[in-house]
Scaffold this motif. Structure first.
Motif, PDB file in Angstrom:
ATOM      1  N   THR A 267       0.828  -1.205   0.000  1.00 61.74           N
ATOM      2  CA  THR A 267       0.000   0.000   0.000  1.00 61.74           C
ATOM      3  C   THR A 267       0.862   1.253   0.000  1.00 61.74           C
ATOM      4  O   THR A 267       0.567   2.227  -0.705  1.00 61.74           O
ATOM      5  N   CYS A 271       0.534   3.375  -3.483  1.00 64.38           N
ATOM      6  CA  CYS A 271      -0.317   4.561  -3.290  1.00 64.38           C
ATOM      7  C   CYS A 271       0.434   5.769  -2.736  1.00 64.38           C
ATOM      8  O   CYS A 271      -0.144   6.857  -2.643  1.00 64.38           O
ATOM      9  N   ALA A 278      -1.286   5.071   6.640  1.00 65.50           N
ATOM     10  CA  ALA A 278      -1.640   3.690   6.315  1.00 65.50           C
ATOM     11  C   ALA A 278      -2.093   2.918   7.551  1.00 65.50           C
ATOM     12  O   ALA A 278      -3.064   2.156   7.505  1.00 65.50           O
ATOM     13  N   GLY A 338      -5.369   2.969  -6.346  1.00 69.50           N
ATOM     14  CA  GLY A 338      -4.594   1.769  -6.067  1.00 69.50           C
ATOM     15  C   GLY A 338      -4.443   0.926  -7.319  1.00 69.50           C
ATOM     16  O   GLY A 338      -5.434   0.559  -7.963  1.00 69.50           O
ATOM     17  N   LEU A 342      -2.364  -3.935  -6.438  1.00 68.47           N
ATOM     18  CA  LEU A 342      -2.735  -3.683  -5.047  1.00 68.47           C
ATOM     19  C   LEU A 342      -4.163  -4.135  -4.777  1.00 68.47           C
ATOM     20  O   LEU A 342      -4.468  -4.598  -3.677  1.00 68.47           O
ATOM     21  N   LEU A 346      -4.893  -6.457  -1.572  1.00 73.68           N
ATOM     22  CA  LEU A 346      -5.778  -6.049  -0.475  1.00 73.68           C
ATOM     23  C   LEU A 346      -6.997  -6.961  -0.368  1.00 73.68           C
ATOM     24  O   LEU A 346      -7.451  -7.268   0.742  1.00 73.68           O
TER      25      LEU A 346
END
Length: 464
Positions: A267, A271, A278, A338, A342, A346
């Protein structure tokens, strides 16, 4: 304290500038000229009247400051230590955890520099700890251990009065002290700049409380010449694609919490989030595409930051402090795209951890907030395992924050407009360009083609 009765006071000098008018009081003490500018004639006349009344009473003037002895009464009656403690208590409710901690560090260095005598009965480390962790911590001071109380009482007895700030030589000595590390070497530029910024706020507080008449710190070029800093990112700290891939893969295969940490670092990398942003994210802050669109982009909503400041500096006693986003108004949010990679990471992470919408997206082993020590230890281990020794010793990816630097630089190098990158990153455009302009590369060939396409000067007509 040298004084003199040889005082001459002149008429107020009025200067009318293009934007404002300045009224300057002029006087001479023992042959040395002094000037004090004011924005209004009333203020200037009031100050001049004070000087005249002092001479009328037969009061001596301090040669070092040009002021009557009575002006030193309040600052001479209060010790620097007592004033510093009072300042901490006054500012404590309005400061964040990191600001409280940095203020304590600065006041500790200054207080030690303003002692009448260096201690022979206390360990210097114990004195610094007593000041930093107890005296200048409004919530812990009353609970200080007996040995700490003994040290602080000694500091209070040996602290010089605030009036020493009216002596130029003393001010210079204090600034040299706060600019110097414990090993005698000069502190880093950013550290010196932070100390002086905090100390400047302290001096302004002293002026508002009328403990000091003016801010004694150097102004203009004298205040910044030795504290120049640059926020520009060191290009050597950026990761290339192969290095980033290898580091993330090693973290993913880490036996203890590897998959969980892999989602966190992915992440940051994809990002460009700050680590404290985060760790504050919830599952509901991630918008994932449908299961049948796993190769689509996701979107992250960033609205809170939880920096790790230490439980002794927060109001709640927690290690982390919940704050609004850096550089944004209270309650303001931002979104960041994202990458499809990602999205897959996620989605799998949320399923593996069986997370609910209100849960923290990235949790520690016990379900609480992910600790900074765990994050830093995992990243360092990955660098040591993946990077060659000479690269490991270099600035390349040395900090967890370098994931953010790498992503923002890549966005700029890929041609994303700076305004859009700034919006995703939570920066202003000027800060973004000042920070990453030196890292933008690879666009020169395309720019040259654009310039060539614009054409050259027209051919001049034949002279004949």
């Amino acid at each position: 304290m040298e004084t003199s009765y040889d005082v001459k006071i002149y008429k107020i000098l009025t200067y009318k500038g293009a934007r404002k008018t300045t009224y300057t009081v002029r006087w001479v003490v023992a042959g040395k000229s002094w000037r004090e500018p004011f924005r209004t004639v009333a203020l200037a006349e009031g100050f001049r009247s004070e000087l005249i009344r002092a001479t009328g009473k037969g009061e001596a003037f301090v040669i070092a400051t040009g002021l009557p002895v009575s002006h030193r009464s309040k600052s001479a009656a209060m010790s620097w230590y007592a004033f510093a403690v009072e300042y901490v208590d006054a500012r404590w409710p309005e400061l964040g955890g990191n600001s409280r901690k940095n203020t304590a560090k600065t006041l500790t260095a200054v207080t030690i520099a303003l002692l009448r005598a260096q201690s022979v009965q206390f360990d210097p480390v114990a004195v610094r700890t007593a000041l930093r962790e107890w005296a200048f911590n409004a919530t812990r001071r009353a609970d200080a251990p007996r040995d700490v109380v003994t040290i602080l009482r000694w500091v209070e007895r040996n602290s010089l009065p605030v009036s020493v700030w009216e002596e130029t030589e003393r001010v210079d000595a204090v600034l040299r002290a706060v600019d110097t590390r414990l090993d005698g070497k000069q502190a880093a530029a950013w550290s010196r700049k932070r100390h002086r910024r905090i100390l400047n706020v302290v001096m302004k507080h002293a002026v508002r409380r009328r403990v000091l008449r003016t801010n004694p710190l150097p102004k203009g070029k004298d205040s910044t010449a030795v504290t120049k800093t640059s926020n520009a990112v060191d290009k050597r700290s950026l990761l290339n694609a192969d290095q980033a891939a290898a580091l993330l893969d090693w973290i993913r295969r880490r036996p203890r919490g590897g998959k969980r940490l892999h989602a966190f670092f992915a992440t940051l990398y994809y990002c460009g989030l700050r680590p404290e942003e985060a760790v504050a994210m919830r599952v509901q802050d991630v918008t994932l595409p449908g299961v049948d669109a796993a190769d689509q982009w996701c979107e992250l909503l960033i609205h809170t930051a939880t920096p790790e400041v230490g439980k002794q500096w927060t109001d709640t006693g927690a290690i982390h402090e919940e704050r609004d986003l850096k550089g944004r108004a209270e309650g303001e949010t931002r979104t960041a795209p994202g990458h499809p990679t990602l999205t897959r990471v996620l989605r799998q992470h949320i399923e593996d951890e069986r997370l609910k919408p209100g849960d923290l997206l990235f949790q520690g082993e016990t379900g609480g907030i992910l600790a900074g020590s765990v994050i830093r230890r995992a990243w360092r281990s990955a660098r040591k395992a993946v990077l060659p020794p000479h690269v490991f010793d270099s600035p390349t990816g040395r900090r967890v924050y370098d994931n953010r630097h790498t992503r923002l630089t890549k966005w700029l190098n890929d041609g994303i407009p700076p305004a859009q990158v700034a919006d995703w990153a939570g920066n202003s455009v000027p800060v973004l360009l000042a920070t990453y302009a030196r890292c933008v590369e690879g666009q020169l060939p395309d720019l040259k083609r654009r310039l060539e396409a614009a054409g050259d000067l027209p051919e001049p007509p034949d002279a004949g």
